[in-house]
Write a protein that holds these residues in place. Sequence first.
Motif, PDB file in Angstrom:
ATOM      1  N   ILE A 142      40.526  41.511  53.777  1.00 51.02           N
ATOM      2  CA  ILE A 142      40.573  42.968  53.681  1.00 51.02           C
ATOM      3  C   ILE A 142      41.895  43.383  53.060  1.00 51.02           C
ATOM      4  O   ILE A 142      42.956  42.864  53.412  1.00 51.02           O
ATOM      5  CB  ILE A 142      40.453  43.622  55.072  1.00 51.02           C
ATOM      6  N   THR A 143      41.835  44.333  52.122  1.00 46.27           N
ATOM      7  CA  THR A 143      43.028  44.996  51.604  1.00 46.27           C
ATOM      8  C   THR A 143      42.713  46.480  51.487  1.00 46.27           C
ATOM      9  O   THR A 143      41.609  46.908  51.841  1.00 46.27           O
ATOM     10  CB  THR A 143      43.478  44.376  50.270  1.00 46.27           C
ATOM     11  N   GLN A 144      43.684  47.280  50.990  1.00 43.49           N
ATOM     12  CA  GLN A 144      43.529  48.731  51.105  1.00 43.49           C
ATOM     13  C   GLN A 144      43.106  49.448  49.825  1.00 43.49           C
ATOM     14  O   GLN A 144      42.812  50.639  49.867  1.00 43.49           O
ATOM     15  CB  GLN A 144      44.853  49.349  51.588  1.00 43.49           C
ATOM     16  N   SER A 145      43.112  48.781  48.687  1.00 39.52           N
ATOM     17  CA  SER A 145      42.752  49.463  47.443  1.00 39.52           C
ATOM     18  C   SER A 145      42.274  48.454  46.408  1.00 39.52           C
ATOM     19  O   SER A 145      42.511  47.239  46.540  1.00 39.52           O
ATOM     20  CB  SER A 145      43.951  50.236  46.877  1.00 39.52           C
ATOM     21  N   GLY A 146      41.626  48.972  45.367  1.00 40.07           N
ATOM     22  CA  GLY A 146      41.144  48.110  44.304  1.00 40.07           C
ATOM     23  C   GLY A 146      42.266  47.405  43.567  1.00 40.07           C
ATOM     24  O   GLY A 146      42.125  46.240  43.163  1.00 40.07           O
ATOM     25  N   MET A 147      43.384  48.084  43.374  1.00 41.53           N
ATOM     26  CA  MET A 147      44.521  47.456  42.697  1.00 41.53           C
ATOM     27  C   MET A 147      45.076  46.299  43.509  1.00 41.53           C
ATOM     28  O   MET A 147      45.429  45.247  42.957  1.00 41.53           O
ATOM     29  CB  MET A 147      45.632  48.481  42.460  1.00 41.53           C
ATOM     30  N   ARG A 148      45.148  46.474  44.808  1.00 46.05           N
ATOM     31  CA  ARG A 148      45.660  45.408  45.661  1.00 46.05           C
ATOM     32  C   ARG A 148      44.668  44.250  45.721  1.00 46.05           C
ATOM     33  O   ARG A 148      45.050  43.079  45.798  1.00 46.05           O
ATOM     34  CB  ARG A 148      45.983  45.958  47.054  1.00 46.05           C
ATOM     35  N   ALA A 149      43.383  44.562  45.671  1.00 46.52           N
ATOM     36  CA  ALA A 149      42.371  43.509  45.621  1.00 46.52           C
ATOM     37  C   ALA A 149      42.510  42.688  44.341  1.00 46.52           C
ATOM     38  O   ALA A 149      42.434  41.451  44.370  1.00 46.52           O
ATOM     39  CB  ALA A 149      40.975  44.124  45.714  1.00 46.52           C
ATOM     40  N   ALA A 150      42.745  43.369  43.221  1.00 44.57           N
ATOM     41  CA  ALA A 150      42.916  42.657  41.945  1.00 44.57           C
ATOM     42  C   ALA A 150      44.154  41.764  41.978  1.00 44.57           C
ATOM     43  O   ALA A 150      44.144  40.645  41.450  1.00 44.57           O
ATOM     44  CB  ALA A 150      43.015  43.667  40.804  1.00 44.57           C
ATOM     45  N   PHE A 151      45.225  42.231  42.616  1.00 46.75           N
ATOM     46  CA  PHE A 151      46.439  41.431  42.726  1.00 46.75           C
ATOM     47  C   PHE A 151      46.181  40.181  43.570  1.00 46.75           C
ATOM     48  O   PHE A 151      46.620  39.079  43.225  1.00 46.75           O
ATOM     49  CB  PHE A 151      47.562  42.259  43.343  1.00 46.75           C
ATOM     50  N   LEU A 152      45.461  40.325  44.666  1.00 49.42           N
ATOM     51  CA  LEU A 152      45.154  39.170  45.512  1.00 49.42           C
ATOM     52  C   LEU A 152      44.306  38.145  44.757  1.00 49.42           C
ATOM     53  O   LEU A 152      44.496  36.936  44.917  1.00 49.42           O
ATOM     54  CB  LEU A 152      44.426  39.631  46.776  1.00 49.42           C
ATOM     55  N   LYS A 153      43.397  38.633  43.940  1.00 54.92           N
ATOM     56  CA  LYS A 153      42.591  37.710  43.136  1.00 54.92           C
ATOM     57  C   LYS A 153      43.472  36.942  42.159  1.00 54.92           C
ATOM     58  O   LYS A 153      43.274  35.741  41.944  1.00 54.92           O
ATOM     59  CB  LYS A 153      41.498  38.477  42.394  1.00 54.92           C
ATOM     60  N   ARG A 154      44.450  37.629  41.574  1.00 56.20           N
ATOM     61  CA  ARG A 154      45.373  36.928  40.659  1.00 56.20           C
ATOM     62  C   ARG A 154      46.227  35.916  41.416  1.00 56.20           C
ATOM     63  O   ARG A 154      46.731  34.946  40.830  1.00 56.20           O
ATOM     64  CB  ARG A 154      46.272  37.940  39.937  1.00 56.20           C
ATOM     65  N   GLN A 155      46.400  36.145  42.725  1.00 58.54           N
ATOM     66  CA  GLN A 155      47.154  35.214  43.555  1.00 58.54           C
ATOM     67  C   GLN A 155      46.320  34.009  43.979  1.00 58.54           C
ATOM     68  O   GLN A 155      46.820  33.105  44.636  1.00 58.54           O
ATOM     69  CB  GLN A 155      47.656  35.937  44.808  1.00 58.54           C
ATOM     70  N   GLY A 156      45.036  34.008  43.637  1.00 58.44           N
ATOM     71  CA  GLY A 156      44.187  32.860  43.926  1.00 58.44           C
ATOM     72  C   GLY A 156      43.251  33.032  45.104  1.00 58.44           C
ATOM     73  O   GLY A 156      42.636  32.052  45.548  1.00 58.44           O
ATOM     74  N   ILE A 157      43.103  34.253  45.630  1.00 63.51           N
ATOM     75  CA  ILE A 157      42.153  34.490  46.722  1.00 63.51           C
ATOM     76  C   ILE A 157      40.750  34.585  46.116  1.00 63.51           C
ATOM     77  O   ILE A 157      40.462  35.491  45.339  1.00 63.51           O
ATOM     78  CB  ILE A 157      42.489  35.776  47.501  1.00 63.51           C
ATOM     79  N   ARG A 158      39.873  33.642  46.482  1.00 58.84           N
ATOM     80  CA  ARG A 158      38.565  33.562  45.840  1.00 58.84           C
ATOM     81  C   ARG A 158      37.423  34.045  46.730  1.00 58.84           C
ATOM     82  O   ARG A 158      36.305  34.212  46.254  1.00 58.84           O
ATOM     83  CB  ARG A 158      38.288  32.116  45.417  1.00 58.84           C
ATOM     84  N   THR A 159      37.673  34.224  48.019  1.00 62.47           N
ATOM     85  CA  THR A 159      36.608  34.702  48.889  1.00 62.47           C
ATOM     86  C   THR A 159      36.364  36.193  48.652  1.00 62.47           C
ATOM     87  O   THR A 159      37.070  36.840  47.876  1.00 62.47           O
ATOM     88  CB  THR A 159      36.980  34.484  50.369  1.00 62.47           C
ATOM     89  N   ASP A 160      35.360  36.735  49.338  1.00 61.05           N
ATOM     90  CA  ASP A 160      35.100  38.176  49.232  1.00 61.05           C
ATOM     91  C   ASP A 160      36.346  38.962  49.628  1.00 61.05           C
ATOM     92  O   ASP A 160      37.021  38.626  50.603  1.00 61.05           O
ATOM     93  CB  ASP A 160      33.949  38.578  50.154  1.00 61.05           C
TER      94      ASP A 160
END
Length: 369
Positions: A142-160
Amino acid sequence: MQALLVANFNWAGISTPLINTAGFLLDEGWSVKIFAICPDFGRFPFPKDIEKRAQIIAFFPTKRSLQLGYILTALRLFSEARKSSLTFLFDAEALLNFLPIPGKRSSATIYYSLEFYEPKKRFARSRKQLERVLANNCSGTITQSGMRAAFLKRQGIRTDIWIVPNSPRGPYLGNQQSFSLSWDETSTAKFVLLCIGTLGYETRVDEILSWYSINQACCSLLLHGWFVSDDVKSTAMKIAFNNKESVRISTDLKDEVEKWSIYEKCDAVFVGFSSKSPNYQLAAGSAGKLYDAIRTGKPVIALNSPGMRDIVEKLGIGVVVNRIYDLGDAIRQIKLDPSFYKRNCEAAHNHFSHDQHLRKVVEGALPAK
């Protein structure tokens, strides 16, 4: 069903995402246990409602051996999680303490990312890699915004990755309060600008004070929260002493009910962050004060940062400025039609409904295992 909420920071009692998650689950009929590692109940007590309805387990690892303390903590966490259908791990330290222990866990384990993990200890790179591996073993993040979700994906988080706005629970309050331009019944303060929460360089309060020192005629200033810099605190106290009728400072901790009285005393809320780290650069979608302002029908005056215009101006809840020294123009713009922003705040509060978003997460996570 039982849910386990795990936090490894001493201010768990005032963590809005944790409190809101517990409150939602309790209202939905869940049995909730909050496992707080090294909490400071004296400075940061849990709301009375949560204390009454949830079971709060405080765990203080032994100081004789840090390594042993972590092992005992993880084993205790594992024991509690086996009894739960759903486990939330709030921030990286809870993730690192819990998931390395193998074996059967709850039916769903969710990593709740409050801040991007930026370890400054020894072996920081290894700990960052471990966070990524462990997060990918969770049911989702869980994160708080779409931008933060995109950053986590760039950090290698691959789950939902699910988005739950850092918004308050409960109905819109803007139509229920008598919002006044004055501090109290005997004062005649001008337009009141509120700076709330962390008061320091990271939230640009030092620049607000510098601007205000030459723009006292523009507005009154209300500072409520905690100072994280002695320099900023000293400057604020000096300005307040020299402007007793137009600058007020409040550092008393308010509970989840009392805090709304602070917003009741202002006409607009300032939201601004430094760019020193991704946590601040991408704070537009995670700032609790922004969503609190929306709930109370208060216009936001925000410093421009990634995503800020999409929230503040696109939804018509306030004005975004490029520089602190443009605050006067923003105040004048809001004063032209304050009811316009108030109406838009009500629609925005419904759009960012905390329970609506968290319900989707719980419904999506439970069948995952």
